[in-house]
Every structure is written in C-alpha cells, then in structure tokens.
Design an enzyme around this catalytic site. Structure first.
Site, PDB file in Angstrom:
ATOM      1  N   TYR A 161     -19.570  25.406  72.820  1.00 39.44           N
ATOM      2  CA  TYR A 161     -20.894  24.271  73.176  1.00 39.44           C
ATOM      3  C   TYR A 161     -21.013  25.482  74.648  1.00 39.44           C
ATOM      4  O   TYR A 161     -22.288  25.799  74.473  1.00 39.44           O
ATOM      5  CB  TYR A 161     -20.732  23.497  74.345  1.00 39.44           C
ATOM      6  CG  TYR A 161     -19.610  22.834  73.064  1.00 39.44           C
ATOM      7  CD1 TYR A 161     -19.591  22.949  71.620  1.00 39.44           C
ATOM      8  CD2 TYR A 161     -19.577  21.423  73.394  1.00 39.44           C
ATOM      9  CE1 TYR A 161     -19.617  21.741  70.866  1.00 39.44           C
ATOM     10  CE2 TYR A 161     -18.737  20.538  72.646  1.00 39.44           C
ATOM     11  CZ  TYR A 161     -18.814  20.471  71.569  1.00 39.44           C
ATOM     12  OH  TYR A 161     -18.495  19.989  70.323  1.00 39.44           O
ATOM     13  N   HIS A 212     -10.135  22.648  67.333  1.00 39.89           N
ATOM     14  CA  HIS A 212     -11.412  22.810  67.024  1.00 39.89           C
ATOM     15  C   HIS A 212     -11.586  22.466  65.430  1.00 39.89           C
ATOM     16  O   HIS A 212     -12.567  21.870  65.145  1.00 39.89           O
ATOM     17  CB  HIS A 212     -12.557  23.166  67.868  1.00 39.89           C
ATOM     18  CG  HIS A 212     -13.492  22.454  68.124  1.00 39.89           C
ATOM     19  ND1 HIS A 212     -14.654  23.545  68.547  1.00 39.89           N
ATOM     20  CD2 HIS A 212     -14.483  21.726  66.872  1.00 39.89           C
ATOM     21  CE1 HIS A 212     -16.139  22.927  68.648  1.00 39.89           C
ATOM     22  NE2 HIS A 212     -16.185  22.470  67.893  1.00 39.89           N
TER      23      HIS A 212
END
Length: 311
Positions: free
Chosen positions: A55, A117
C-alpha cells in the site's frame, strides 16, 4: 464488554478485534490522508488497523498510530496492526528483512499479525510487480511451505505475535496445515468477502480448522481500474441491503459489516472519510435477525470485485 474490546480469540491464544480499518487507497489519494484516517478511526474506537507493504503508506499509518499512543488515547497493547508479506519477498531469506522494513516504516517494535499477502510468488527486486519487456508479470517459483517456516521464525523472534495468510484457497491452506514439522497453524485467512461473494464453503473449512476468516472488500470496492471491473454492480446500492438497512434504521454499509460479524468473520471497513469511519464503527449495538441473515446469504453470486491475480 467495551466496544473497542470486541475481540475474537485466534488459534494461538492471541485475540483480534472483530472490526478493523482497511488502509489501502488508490495512488490518487495523498499519503497523509492515511494518517488522518487512522487517527480518526482510533478516536472513534477502532483498535484493529490493517496495512501492507504494497500500500506504500505504512510510514503514515505508523505515524497515526504513534500519535494516538503519544496523546494517551490508546496504549500500544490496545492496538492490533496487521502487516503483509509481499510476493517479491517469498524467498525464506527475504521474509525477516521484509518484516523489519515494515517495522522500520511503522516505527514499532513488533506487529500483531503478519500474513502472506498472496499465494503467488514474484521475482525478487525493488519493483513490486516486476514485468518483462512485453509487460508480462515475472513470476517465481517458491515453495510457500519454506516461506511459512521463515514466518514461524519471525514469530519466535518476537517481531510478530501471530502469523497467517491471505487470498489462499482450500488446497493452499491444506498445503500449510499438512506441512511436515508445522510449528504454528495460520491464525487467519484474509480474503475478498461480501454478500455478493460470501465464501461460505471456505468459511466452513476455515472454521473446521480453527482458522479465522478475515473479510476485505466487505463493502464492495472502489471503482479503480485496472484492479476492479468498473461494470460490476455496486454492492451498497443493492435494494435488498437497502430494505434491511431501512428496517433497522441503519446504512447498507452497517448491515454488510454486521452480517460478517454475526457469521464469525473478522471484517475490515476501508474508508478515508471521517463521517463513514464513524458510521462503520456503529455495528455493535444492533442485531440482524436470522431471516435477515438468510436473505443476505441469498445475495451470493460468486462475484469478485478484484479482477487481477495480484493484489
């Protein structure tokens, strides 16, 4: 029980708040807004902050957390931070350095949860999504059981309290669970989950193995290309959700979040709007009926908002 203490016990004995703030934002959103959102969320009552190396805002998120610790709103122990191991760091010798990079960005001594992830490995390097000269993504083969062993070592070293996975299907979960010499089971599997994709079979499998399902895109998703199919229906405009929301004098978003909590799913609400962050936290003081739950279950259409194989 105080609302901010509404937590679920994981299979390692640690607890996770049932509701979390998602911090992903499109590149068009200024990074400093992540800091603002975290501070507002903590003031409102959120104690679970979900972030990721991908992010590119962990520095700002960490600043928001540390500001609220410094002003006495919360202690570090009350905050639950989730970080994520990105796909270019799956090689076992890259796992701890990746976690240390996250800790450095956050300026924290440890994080509460670190998850793989995505179960797809990419070529290591500075580029987060490596591509060849034809703009094709460059994949890499890494045995994720070896990656998991490196995750276990990070837990043993005290850098992280709990470890889990994200975007794993049943077969991939079984690969970890059946691994020879497994020391720690994944505590969670974070996946896209909402009324249009309720993941009922995966949820059942996770529950049977004492793994918590964590829902992202629980309110649908923003219309960001190329990640999202812009033609996909807007979840919060669904008339069925609207009717149930009206009955309870709530918003469709609150109903979608409450739905997950009542299923035993830990749910993430992503917003950088102060009004919506406050609204999203008001989900512990009403109850959906069993009929409401059945009706919402009936909205499932196995629709994924996330269209790319990399997130």
């Amino acid at each position: 029980m105080a609302l901010s203490r509404f937590r679920v016990t994981m299979n390692d004995g640690n607890t996770i708040p049932a509701l979390g703030l998602g911090t992903y934002a499109p590149k068009s959103v200024p990074k400093h807004e992540a800091e603002m959102a975290v501070k507002v969320a903590i003031d409102v009552g959120f104690r679970h902050i979900d972030g990721a190396f991908l992010y590119e805002n962990e520095k700002e998120v960490g600043q928001g957390i540390r500001t609220k610790i410094a002003d006495g709103t919360v202690t570090r122990e009350e905050i639950f931070y989730t970080g994520k191991l990105w796909s270019t760091h799956h090689h076992p010798d890259l796992v701890r350095p990746a976690l240390e990079e996250t800790l450095k960005a956050l300026q924290l001594d440890y994080i509460d949860l670190y998850i793989i992830h995505w179960p797809v490995s990419l070529k290591p390097g500075k580029t987060k999504i490596p591509q060849d000269e034809n703009q094709k993504i460059i994949f890499e083969f890494v045995d994720l059981r070896d990656t998991w062993e490196a995750m276990e070592k990070c837990k043993d070293a005290g850098l992280v309290k709990s470890i889990g996975v994200s975007n794993f299907n049943r077969r991939q979960l079984e690969m970890i669970l059946n691994k020879t010499g497994l020391k720690y089971k994944p505590v969670c599997n974070q996946v896209e989950c909402h009324p249009y994709l309720n993941q009922s079979k995966l949820l059942e499998f996770c529950k049977s193995n004492d793994i918590i399902l964590v829902a992202y895109s629980a309110l649908g998703s923003n219309r960001e290309s190329p990640w999202i199919d812009e033609k996909s229906p807007v979840l919060l405009d669904d008339p069925v959700l609207g009717t149930i929301a009206k009955k309870h004098n709530r918003s469709p978003a609150q109903v979608a979040l409450r739905y997950q909590i009542q299923r035993g799913v830990v749910v993430l609400a992503k917003s950088f709007s102060e009004k919506r962050i406050k609204e999203n936290f008001q989900v512990f003081d009403f109850q959906l009926t069993s009929e409401d739950m059945k009706v919402i279950d009936g909205l499932n259409r196995n629709l994924r908002y996330l269209t790319l194989d990399i997130r």
